[in-house]
Design a protein around this motif. Structure first.
Motif, mmCIF file in Angstrom:
data_model
loop_
_atom_site.group_PDB
_atom_site.id
_atom_site.type_symbol
_atom_site.label_atom_id
_atom_site.label_comp_id
_atom_site.label_asym_id
_atom_site.label_seq_id
_atom_site.Cartn_x
_atom_site.Cartn_y
_atom_site.Cartn_z
ATOM 1 N N ARG A 28 27.628 -3.572 49.245
ATOM 2 C CA ARG A 28 26.605 -2.856 48.405
ATOM 3 C C ARG A 28 26.735 -2.968 47.215
ATOM 4 N NH1 ARG A 28 26.710 2.884 50.949
ATOM 5 N NH2 ARG A 28 24.967 3.047 49.855
ATOM 6 N N HIS A 29 26.013 -3.671 46.477
ATOM 7 C CA HIS A 29 26.327 -3.674 44.679
ATOM 8 C C HIS A 29 24.764 -3.361 44.139
ATOM 9 C CE1 HIS A 29 26.300 -6.628 41.117
ATOM 10 N NE2 HIS A 29 27.113 -5.342 40.858
ATOM 11 N N LEU A 30 24.912 -2.420 43.376
ATOM 12 C CA LEU A 30 23.655 -2.116 42.586
ATOM 13 C C LEU A 30 23.666 -2.040 41.120
ATOM 14 C CD1 LEU A 30 24.109 0.195 45.119
ATOM 15 C CD2 LEU A 30 21.866 0.384 44.714
ATOM 16 N N VAL A 31 22.838 -2.643 40.739
ATOM 17 C CA VAL A 31 22.562 -2.724 38.872
ATOM 18 C C VAL A 31 21.613 -1.665 38.492
ATOM 19 C CG1 VAL A 31 22.140 -4.178 37.005
ATOM 20 C CG2 VAL A 31 23.113 -5.233 39.095
ATOM 21 N N TYR A 32 22.293 -0.945 37.624
ATOM 22 C CA TYR A 32 21.551 0.178 36.963
ATOM 23 C C TYR A 32 21.036 -0.107 35.546
ATOM 24 C CZ TYR A 32 22.981 2.486 41.023
ATOM 25 O OH TYR A 32 23.438 2.775 42.626
ATOM 26 N N PRO A 33 19.820 -0.043 34.818
ATOM 27 C CA PRO A 33 18.724 -0.073 35.636
ATOM 28 C C PRO A 33 18.487 -1.296 36.429
ATOM 29 C CG PRO A 33 18.244 -0.214 33.503
ATOM 30 C CD PRO A 33 19.946 -0.178 33.523
ATOM 31 N N ARG A 34 17.319 -1.426 37.124
ATOM 32 C CA ARG A 34 17.197 -2.276 38.278
ATOM 33 C C ARG A 34 17.324 -3.762 37.661
ATOM 34 N NH1 ARG A 34 14.462 1.705 40.815
ATOM 35 N NH2 ARG A 34 15.797 2.166 42.664
ATOM 36 N N GLN A 35 16.396 -3.858 36.506
ATOM 37 C CA GLN A 35 16.213 -5.039 35.713
ATOM 38 C C GLN A 35 16.773 -4.949 34.330
ATOM 39 O OE1 GLN A 35 12.339 -6.111 36.243
ATOM 40 N NE2 GLN A 35 12.593 -6.438 38.704
ATOM 41 N N ALA A 36 17.996 -5.005 34.091
ATOM 42 C CA ALA A 36 18.593 -4.617 32.872
ATOM 43 C C ALA A 36 19.045 -5.867 32.012
ATOM 44 C CB ALA A 36 20.029 -3.750 32.885
ATOM 45 N N GLU A 37 18.135 -5.980 30.900
ATOM 46 C CA GLU A 37 18.854 -6.988 30.011
ATOM 47 C C GLU A 37 19.934 -6.484 29.196
ATOM 48 O OE1 GLU A 37 15.526 -7.521 27.177
ATOM 49 O OE2 GLU A 37 14.099 -8.153 29.076
ATOM 50 N N GLU A 38 20.244 -5.361 29.172
ATOM 51 C CA GLU A 38 21.663 -4.670 28.613
ATOM 52 C C GLU A 38 22.773 -5.191 29.265
ATOM 53 O OE1 GLU A 38 18.886 -2.902 29.608
ATOM 54 O OE2 GLU A 38 18.562 -1.574 27.790
#
Length: 187
Positions: A28-38
């Motif tokens: 389980r790997h989540l990126v915040y925000p979902r589509q983050a250029e940062e």
């Protein structure tokens, strides 16, 4: 980046900040925000585990706002024991540790200070011009504009928040007092 940790509120999870993204990612790997250029600027990598039975750990990759030491980075417990607050260079994320796909990214960019108010069961987020309060059921209140540039909390006592904000027209720091139940200015 010296991370801050504040576990004032009881919580049903454990979390640690990793020095870097692991070579082998957990299932389980989540990126915040979902589509983050940062994410290209960097990220806070938090390995979290909920106390729920049979729940697997998850890696929260939180996009970094700023690399300035003035803005906070760290992990806070919240009034909701299942929520974790991760702040990455002033970008604040409230993550549901039971279903980490559910999260809220707070609108302040950056958050300049995070403060626990346990007597009122609130987690306070200070921005340049206002304060947002987070309670057990989510966003509790947000103040009107308190400053043209820079809010300071001087103290929390007896259900009141006392602070200062800079007024551009007078070029002076102006004191304010808030009712912690509503975020309203007290006359």
């Amino acid at each position: 980046m010296n991370p801050l940790f504040d576990f004032t509120f009881p919580h049903k999870w454990q979390a640690e900040i990793l020095p870097a993204r692991p070579a082998i990612l957990p299932a389980r790997h989540l990126v915040y925000p979902r589509q983050a250029e940062e994410i290209e600027r960097g990220a806070l990598e938090v390995l979290a585990r909920t106390d729920e039975p049979n729940a697997s750990p998850f890696l929260a990759t939180c996009a970094l706002g700023f690399r300035d030491p003035v803005v906070p980075t760290g992990i806070w417990s919240t009034p909701n024991p299942h929520e974790m607050c991760a702040v990455a260079g002033g970008y604040a994320y409230i993550i549901d540790t039971v279903t980490p796909e559910h999260f809220t990214m707070l609108p302040y960019r950056p958050v300049l200070q995070v403060r626990s108010a346990p007597a009122q069961e609130l987690l306070l987020f200070v921005g340049h011009r206002a304060i947002l309060a987070w309670g057990a059921n989510g966003r509790a209140w947000e103040t009107a504009k308190l400053s043209d540039e820079g809010v300071t909390i001087n103290g929390l006592e007896g259900g009141l928040l006392r602070g200062m904000g800079w007024n551009m027209m007078t070029d002076k720091e102006t004191p304010f007092t808030l009712d912690m139940r509503s975020g309203s200015l007290v006359a």
